[in-house]
Scaffold this active site. Structure first.
Site, PDB file in Angstrom:
ATOM      1  CG  HIS A  49      -0.262   0.090   2.540  1.00 59.37           C
ATOM      2  ND1 HIS A  49      -0.127  -0.978   3.396  1.00 59.37           N
ATOM      3  CD2 HIS A  49       0.325   1.131   3.187  1.00 59.37           C
ATOM      4  CE1 HIS A  49       0.505  -0.605   4.483  1.00 59.37           C
ATOM      5  NE2 HIS A  49       0.803   0.672   4.383  1.00 59.37           N
TER       6      HIS A  49
HETATM    7  P1  TYD Z   1      -2.259  -3.405   7.536  1.00 59.72           P
HETATM    8  O1  TYD Z   1      -2.150  -1.952   7.238  1.00 59.72           O
HETATM    9  O2  TYD Z   1      -3.061  -4.249   6.595  1.00 59.72           O
HETATM   10  O3  TYD Z   1      -0.819  -4.002   7.663  1.00 59.72           O
HETATM   11  P2  TYD Z   1       0.342  -3.981   6.557  1.00 59.72           P
HETATM   12  O4  TYD Z   1       1.384  -3.089   7.123  1.00 59.72           O
HETATM   13  O5  TYD Z   1       0.796  -5.358   6.359  1.00 59.72           O
HETATM   14  O6  TYD Z   1      -0.273  -3.394   5.321  1.00 59.72           O
HETATM   15  O7  TYD Z   1      -2.852  -3.550   8.990  1.00 59.72           O
HETATM   16  C1  TYD Z   1      -3.434  -4.747   9.461  1.00 59.72           C
HETATM   17  C2  TYD Z   1      -4.728  -4.430  10.201  1.00 59.72           C
HETATM   18  O8  TYD Z   1      -4.467  -3.636  11.362  1.00 59.72           O
HETATM   19  C3  TYD Z   1      -5.717  -3.663   9.344  1.00 59.72           C
HETATM   20  O9  TYD Z   1      -7.011  -4.192   9.609  1.00 59.72           O
HETATM   21  C4  TYD Z   1      -5.631  -2.254   9.865  1.00 59.72           C
HETATM   22  C5  TYD Z   1      -5.242  -2.438  11.311  1.00 59.72           C
HETATM   23  N1  TYD Z   1      -4.402  -1.343  11.858  1.00 59.72           N
HETATM   24  C6  TYD Z   1      -4.896  -0.520  12.853  1.00 59.72           C
HETATM   25  O10 TYD Z   1      -6.050  -0.653  13.302  1.00 59.72           O
HETATM   26  N2  TYD Z   1      -4.096   0.450  13.363  1.00 59.72           N
HETATM   27  C7  TYD Z   1      -2.830   0.662  12.917  1.00 59.72           C
HETATM   28  O11 TYD Z   1      -2.131   1.570  13.426  1.00 59.72           O
HETATM   29  C8  TYD Z   1      -2.333  -0.181  11.852  1.00 59.72           C
HETATM   30  C9  TYD Z   1      -0.951   0.013  11.308  1.00 59.72           C
HETATM   31  C10 TYD Z   1      -3.147  -1.170  11.362  1.00 59.72           C
END
Ligand code: TYD
Length: 137
Positions: A49
């Protein structure tokens, strides 16, 4: 594109190492959120992303992982394996994280609270977004 690595001044001495992270000093933004990833399976890749506005400073406080960064024009790779180095990831940079070591603890300092609407999770949409921005420069 070039990865922006920031050397985090060590305050260590003969007793061991110490790194201090301070908003608007060695961290070039106001820190609003800290989160960390650990226990990531070796066969798992994460990220995929970009953020519209968020800035992040990422530190492998333990272990290592490989980052792929993409600004829409070029890709670069960087291995994070040094607790005294921070990877600055600005907004509008696509990131992927691969090859997490078993002991990897990846700490992320972020410039804003969690906001799903700040994410661009679709690569084609990311390319369209940065393409539009570049054409306005
Ligand atoms: P995600 O952004 O998908 O992780 P990656 O870094 O692998 O892209 O995050 C995983 C899940 O956690 C998603 O449902 C969003 C949630 N999340 C939060 O609620 N707060 C946060 O600060 C972060 C980073 C993720």
């Amino acid at each position: 594109m070039e990865a922006k690595l920031i050397k985090l001044a060590g305050l260590g001495d003969e007793r061991g190492n110490l790194v201090s992270l301070e908003a608007n000093r060695n961290v070039p933004f106001e820190i609003r959120r800290v989160y960390y990833l650990y226990g990531t399976r070796a066969d798992v890749s994460r990220g995929y992303h970009a953020h519209k506005n968020l800035k992040q400073l990422i530190v492998a406080v333990s272990g290592s992982c490989r980052f792929v960064l993409d600004d829409g024009a070029a890709r670069t790779e960087v291995i994070l394996d040094d607790p005294a180095m921070g990877l600055l990831v600005e907004s509008n940079v696509w990131r992927e994280m691969h090859d997490f070591s078993r002991d990897c603890v990846l700490m992320v300092l972020a410039s804003a609270l969690y906001d799903e609407s700040d994410y661009i999770r679709d690569y084609d949409e990311f390319i369209r977004t940065v393409g539009v921005e570049l054409s306005h420069e």
